[in-house]
Design a protein around this motif. Structure first.
Motif, PDB file in Angstrom:
ATOM      1  N   SER A   1     -11.734  -0.169  -6.091  1.00 45.43           N
ATOM      2  CA  SER A   1     -11.555   0.417  -7.426  1.00 45.43           C
ATOM      3  C   SER A   1     -10.828  -0.526  -8.383  1.00 45.43           C
ATOM      4  N   PRO A   2      -9.713  -1.135  -7.965  1.00 46.48           N
ATOM      5  CA  PRO A   2      -9.076  -2.087  -8.883  1.00 46.48           C
ATOM      6  C   PRO A   2      -9.989  -3.261  -9.257  1.00 46.48           C
ATOM      7  N   ALA A   3     -10.823  -3.701  -8.314  1.00 48.10           N
ATOM      8  CA  ALA A   3     -11.739  -4.806  -8.619  1.00 48.10           C
ATOM      9  C   ALA A   3     -12.775  -4.392  -9.664  1.00 48.10           C
ATOM     10  N   LEU A   4     -13.333  -3.187  -9.522  1.00 45.03           N
ATOM     11  CA  LEU A   4     -14.283  -2.710 -10.533  1.00 45.03           C
ATOM     12  C   LEU A   4     -13.598  -2.543 -11.883  1.00 45.03           C
ATOM     13  N   CYS A   5     -12.365  -2.061 -11.870  1.00 47.63           N
ATOM     14  CA  CYS A   5     -11.607  -1.932 -13.119  1.00 47.63           C
ATOM     15  C   CYS A   5     -11.405  -3.298 -13.764  1.00 47.63           C
ATOM     16  N   THR A   6     -11.084  -4.291 -12.960  1.00 46.78           N
ATOM     17  CA  THR A   6     -10.898  -5.646 -13.474  1.00 46.78           C
ATOM     18  C   THR A   6     -12.162  -6.145 -14.160  1.00 46.78           C
TER      19      THR A   6
ATOM     20  N   GLY B   1      -8.010  -0.660   4.416  1.00 52.00           N
ATOM     21  CA  GLY B   1      -7.118  -1.426   3.547  1.00 52.00           C
ATOM     22  C   GLY B   1      -7.836  -2.376   2.603  1.00 52.00           C
ATOM     23  N   PRO B   2      -8.737  -3.196   3.129  1.00 53.38           N
ATOM     24  CA  PRO B   2      -9.461  -4.097   2.210  1.00 53.38           C
ATOM     25  C   PRO B   2     -10.275  -3.347   1.156  1.00 53.38           C
ATOM     26  N   TRP B   3     -10.762  -2.166   1.499  1.00 57.54           N
ATOM     27  CA  TRP B   3     -11.586  -1.385   0.567  1.00 57.54           C
ATOM     28  C   TRP B   3     -10.752  -0.649  -0.468  1.00 57.54           C
ATOM     29  N   LEU B   4      -9.441  -0.589  -0.283  1.00 58.63           N
ATOM     30  CA  LEU B   4      -8.576  -0.021  -1.311  1.00 58.63           C
ATOM     31  C   LEU B   4      -8.478  -0.965  -2.514  1.00 58.63           C
TER      32      LEU B   4
ATOM     33  N   ALA C   1      -6.351  -7.330 -11.756  1.00 56.40           N
ATOM     34  CA  ALA C   1      -6.768  -8.416 -10.871  1.00 56.40           C
ATOM     35  C   ALA C   1      -5.720  -8.682  -9.792  1.00 56.40           C
ATOM     36  N   ILE C   2      -4.451  -8.616 -10.168  1.00 54.94           N
ATOM     37  CA  ILE C   2      -3.384  -8.812  -9.175  1.00 54.94           C
ATOM     38  C   ILE C   2      -3.506  -7.764  -8.070  1.00 54.94           C
ATOM     39  N   ASP C   3      -3.726  -6.516  -8.454  1.00 52.23           N
ATOM     40  CA  ASP C   3      -3.887  -5.443  -7.464  1.00 52.23           C
ATOM     41  C   ASP C   3      -5.129  -5.686  -6.606  1.00 52.23           C
ATOM     42  N   SER C   4      -6.219  -6.066  -7.221  1.00 49.94           N
ATOM     43  CA  SER C   4      -7.460  -6.214  -6.459  1.00 49.94           C
ATOM     44  C   SER C   4      -7.419  -7.406  -5.514  1.00 49.94           C
ATOM     45  N   VAL C   5      -6.573  -8.375  -5.792  1.00 49.26           N
ATOM     46  CA  VAL C   5      -6.469  -9.550  -4.923  1.00 49.26           C
ATOM     47  C   VAL C   5      -5.381  -9.384  -3.868  1.00 49.26           C
ATOM     48  N   SER C   6      -4.263  -8.752  -4.244  1.00 47.47           N
ATOM     49  CA  SER C   6      -3.100  -8.764  -3.359  1.00 47.47           C
ATOM     50  C   SER C   6      -2.560  -7.391  -2.959  1.00 47.47           C
TER      51      SER C   6
ATOM     52  N   LEU D   1       0.829  -1.205   0.000  1.00 48.96           N
ATOM     53  CA  LEU D   1       0.000   0.000   0.000  1.00 48.96           C
ATOM     54  C   LEU D   1       0.862   1.253   0.000  1.00 48.96           C
ATOM     55  N   GLU D   2       1.986   1.230   0.713  1.00 51.76           N
ATOM     56  CA  GLU D   2       2.911   2.361   0.678  1.00 51.76           C
ATOM     57  C   GLU D   2       3.494   2.542  -0.723  1.00 51.76           C
ATOM     58  N   MET D   3       3.734   1.432  -1.429  1.00 55.45           N
ATOM     59  CA  MET D   3       4.231   1.505  -2.806  1.00 55.45           C
ATOM     60  C   MET D   3       3.213   2.246  -3.687  1.00 55.45           C
ATOM     61  N   GLN D   4       1.923   2.148  -3.339  1.00 56.87           N
ATOM     62  CA  GLN D   4       0.876   2.835  -4.092  1.00 56.87           C
ATOM     63  C   GLN D   4       0.693   4.280  -3.647  1.00 56.87           C
ATOM     64  N   GLY D   5       1.457   4.699  -2.633  1.00 57.41           N
ATOM     65  CA  GLY D   5       1.385   6.081  -2.170  1.00 57.41           C
ATOM     66  C   GLY D   5       0.594   6.264  -0.893  1.00 57.41           C
ATOM     67  N   PHE D   6       0.093   5.191  -0.308  1.00 57.32           N
ATOM     68  CA  PHE D   6      -0.652   5.292   0.952  1.00 57.32           C
ATOM     69  C   PHE D   6       0.343   5.151   2.104  1.00 57.32           C
ATOM     70  N   VAL D   7       0.992   6.271   2.416  1.00 56.44           N
ATOM     71  CA  VAL D   7       2.045   6.276   3.437  1.00 56.44           C
ATOM     72  C   VAL D   7       1.549   6.990   4.691  1.00 56.44           C
TER      73      VAL D   7
END
Length: 172
Positions: free
Chosen positions: A34-39, A28-31, A134-139, A11-17
């Motif tokens: 958006s990736p899941a809807l995009c998938t 965290g789980p709700w982050l 999908a990788i983002d939305s799962v992991s 999550l920090e890699m994504q800018g959530f620091v």
């Protein structure tokens, strides 16, 4: 429930620091929302070889790149979170917004391929994009954010301070 060090790092890699454990445990789980809807949207557009669906999704990705709140985060912040009683999602910093830029460009290429009749190219591009989201939305592992970090980190591995400042702000 504490957030694992691996998830925190992703999550920090994504800018959530600079988010404390309580915030990460709650949102965290709700982050992944958006990736899941995009998938789903990329997957549907690709499965049906629908240039129209993919073109319709391009402005959403562009808005996610331009503004610190992705349009799908607004669905969560002003709808879903009120039903489940959680706090709003933090603003998206540059790494996650860069991911939206990558998605927008990739969507344009995929939609163009299907529209031009290059079906195998469309399926390849769309399949890879759906896989990345999908990788983002799962992991929580966001490949474009990893690329952002490689391009814009200083030698110590720290991303620019703008990402840190933006992610500290929360909305009510």
């Amino acid at each position: 429930m504490a957030t694992s060090p691996v998830i925190r790092k992703r999550l920090e890699m994504q800018g959530f620091v600079d988010l404390d454990d309580a915030v990460l445990a709650e949102v965290g789980p709700w982050l992944r929302f958006s990736p899941a809807l995009c998938t789903v949207l990329v997957g549907v557009g690709t499965a049906f070889a629908s240039a129209a669906v993919l073109w319709a999704f391009v402005p959403i990705a562009v808005l996610g790149a331009v503004f610190p709140t992705h349009p799908f985060d607004l669905v969560y912040n002003y709808g879903l979170r009120r039903l489940i009683g959680t706090r709003p999602l933090p603003l998206n910093g540059p790494p996650r917004r860069f991911a939206s830029v990558v998605a927008a460009v990739w969507l344009v290429a995929t939609a163009w391929a299907f529209g031009a009749g290059l079906m195998w190219v469309g399926y390849l591009l769309g399949g890879v994009l759906a896989g990345v989201t999908a990788i983002d939305s799962v992991s929580h592992f966001c490949i474009p954010s990893l690329i952002y970090g490689a391009l814009f980190s200083d030698p110590s591995g720290e991303t620019d301070n703008f990402a840190r400042r933006v992610s500290l702000r929360h909305r009510d």
